[in-house]
Design a protein around this motif. Sequence first.
Motif, PDB file in Angstrom:
ATOM      1  N   LEU A   1      -1.970   7.207   8.008  1.00  0.00           N
ATOM      2  CA  LEU A   1      -3.208   6.665   8.562  1.00  0.00           C
ATOM      3  C   LEU A   1      -3.469   5.215   8.178  1.00  0.00           C
ATOM      4  O   LEU A   1      -4.458   4.630   8.608  1.00  0.00           O
ATOM      5  CB  LEU A   1      -4.395   7.545   8.143  1.00  0.00           C
ATOM      6  CG  LEU A   1      -4.363   8.984   8.697  1.00  0.00           C
ATOM      7  CD1 LEU A   1      -5.551   9.783   8.184  1.00  0.00           C
ATOM      8  CD2 LEU A   1      -4.318   8.995  10.220  1.00  0.00           C
ATOM      9  N   VAL A   2      -2.568   4.636   7.377  1.00  0.00           N
ATOM     10  CA  VAL A   2      -2.680   3.214   7.036  1.00  0.00           C
ATOM     11  C   VAL A   2      -2.280   2.387   8.260  1.00  0.00           C
ATOM     12  O   VAL A   2      -1.243   2.643   8.881  1.00  0.00           O
ATOM     13  CB  VAL A   2      -1.779   2.863   5.833  1.00  0.00           C
ATOM     14  CG1 VAL A   2      -1.762   1.361   5.576  1.00  0.00           C
ATOM     15  CG2 VAL A   2      -2.247   3.620   4.588  1.00  0.00           C
TER      16      VAL A   2
ATOM     17  N   GLN B   1      -2.237  10.615   4.347  1.00  0.00           N
ATOM     18  CA  GLN B   1      -2.940   9.403   3.912  1.00  0.00           C
ATOM     19  C   GLN B   1      -2.143   8.157   4.253  1.00  0.00           C
ATOM     20  O   GLN B   1      -2.676   7.169   4.772  1.00  0.00           O
ATOM     21  CB  GLN B   1      -3.203   9.475   2.404  1.00  0.00           C
ATOM     22  CG  GLN B   1      -3.844   8.234   1.813  1.00  0.00           C
ATOM     23  CD  GLN B   1      -3.821   8.257   0.283  1.00  0.00           C
ATOM     24  OE1 GLN B   1      -3.401   9.226  -0.339  1.00  0.00           O
ATOM     25  NE2 GLN B   1      -4.270   7.170  -0.318  1.00  0.00           N
ATOM     26  N   ASN B   2      -0.845   8.199   3.971  1.00  0.00           N
ATOM     27  CA  ASN B   2       0.032   7.051   4.228  1.00  0.00           C
ATOM     28  C   ASN B   2       0.153   6.781   5.740  1.00  0.00           C
ATOM     29  O   ASN B   2       0.128   5.629   6.188  1.00  0.00           O
ATOM     30  CB  ASN B   2       1.399   7.324   3.619  1.00  0.00           C
ATOM     31  CG  ASN B   2       2.230   6.072   3.394  1.00  0.00           C
ATOM     32  OD1 ASN B   2       3.156   6.068   2.585  1.00  0.00           O
ATOM     33  ND2 ASN B   2       1.944   4.985   4.097  1.00  0.00           N
TER      34      ASN B   2
ATOM     35  N   ILE C   1       0.811   4.055  -2.997  1.00  0.00           N
ATOM     36  CA  ILE C   1       0.606   5.479  -2.717  1.00  0.00           C
ATOM     37  C   ILE C   1       1.779   6.300  -3.258  1.00  0.00           C
ATOM     38  O   ILE C   1       1.600   7.340  -3.893  1.00  0.00           O
ATOM     39  CB  ILE C   1       0.465   5.700  -1.199  1.00  0.00           C
ATOM     40  CG1 ILE C   1      -0.868   5.132  -0.703  1.00  0.00           C
ATOM     41  CG2 ILE C   1       0.566   7.188  -0.844  1.00  0.00           C
ATOM     42  CD1 ILE C   1      -0.981   5.060   0.806  1.00  0.00           C
TER      43      ILE C   1
ATOM     44  N   SER D   1       0.828  -1.208   0.000  1.00  0.00           N
ATOM     45  CA  SER D   1       0.000   0.000   0.000  1.00  0.00           C
ATOM     46  C   SER D   1       0.861   1.254   0.000  1.00  0.00           C
ATOM     47  O   SER D   1       0.512   2.263  -0.628  1.00  0.00           O
ATOM     48  CB  SER D   1      -0.933  -0.003   1.213  1.00  0.00           C
ATOM     49  OG  SER D   1      -0.202  -0.091   2.424  1.00  0.00           O
TER      50      SER D   1
ATOM     51  N   ASP E   1      -0.418  16.016   1.872  1.00  0.00           N
ATOM     52  CA  ASP E   1      -1.678  15.280   2.017  1.00  0.00           C
ATOM     53  C   ASP E   1      -1.460  13.778   1.818  1.00  0.00           C
ATOM     54  O   ASP E   1      -2.067  12.948   2.499  1.00  0.00           O
ATOM     55  CB  ASP E   1      -2.704  15.787   1.000  1.00  0.00           C
ATOM     56  CG  ASP E   1      -3.197  17.196   1.318  1.00  0.00           C
ATOM     57  OD1 ASP E   1      -3.050  17.638   2.487  1.00  0.00           O
ATOM     58  OD2 ASP E   1      -3.717  17.862   0.401  1.00  0.00           O
ATOM     59  N   VAL E   2      -0.574  13.441   0.865  1.00  0.00           N
ATOM     60  CA  VAL E   2      -0.271  12.025   0.619  1.00  0.00           C
ATOM     61  C   VAL E   2       0.390  11.393   1.837  1.00  0.00           C
ATOM     62  O   VAL E   2       0.080  10.258   2.217  1.00  0.00           O
ATOM     63  CB  VAL E   2       0.632  11.867  -0.626  1.00  0.00           C
ATOM     64  CG1 VAL E   2       1.094  10.425  -0.778  1.00  0.00           C
ATOM     65  CG2 VAL E   2      -0.114  12.310  -1.886  1.00  0.00           C
TER      66      VAL E   2
END
Length: 260
Positions: free
Chosen positions: A240-241, A237-238, A211, A207, A233-234
């Motif tokens: 929060l995995v 997102q990463n 990303i 994942s 922002d990326v």
Amino acid sequence: MTILLREDTGHIATLTMNAPERLNALSDAMLAALHGAFDQIAQDSSIRAVILRGSGKAFCAGHDLKEMQAGRQSPDGGAAYFKDLFDRCAAMMQRIQSMPQPVIAQVHGIATAAGCQLVATCDLAVASDDTRFGVNGVNIGLFCSTPMVALTRNIHRKAAFEMLTTGRFINTREAQDLGLINRAVHTDALERDAQELAQAIAKKLPSAVKIGKQAFYAQAQMTTAEAYAYTGDVMVQNMLVDDTNEGINAFLEKRDPQWS
């Protein structure tokens, strides 16, 4: 004969262009097979890296000139066929960069015109030390305008323009110096090095690689300020995995991560 072969070993898929008698030219059939295979692999979560190679004595010699000449027989002189051909080729090339798995070109022999474009398009490239690269369409009166798109996004502009306007071939060492390939290796070590690179990627959190690959190509088209805002922002997102949380905890606790 199957024009494109696929072999999966663990989390690595190896695609072999299998038209050696045509130097693995990007014929209509080859373009369709490649695009279909990339679409299929993109949906296969068990695959984490892809190796693309050619059978016989060459990686890929570019478009199939015999097919292109046959296209001239239509009433419009081939205009509609040529437009469709270059659109289909561009779509296949862009599919390589939009799929979640990194694609490694394993290059030998020659990579010319759209074949050189294919090397430039792949996320990574390993080549044997006797390979020659060229965007040599100008030698037959056809400027390599579509290969130019990928080439100029890989190497210095002046070097690209020289190759495009003179048809000059470059060797593996020069290709590495210019940034067209990652590694130049002895022919006997080519398959091993490509596999080792693929295995190194396959060990990473899929994942996170997905990303990161998407962000890599997106930010390259932005201004510096836009790229920082987007990649910030990326990163959120990463972070929060769930598996990223586990990976960081494992590092801090000096243990191997237990990714899902």
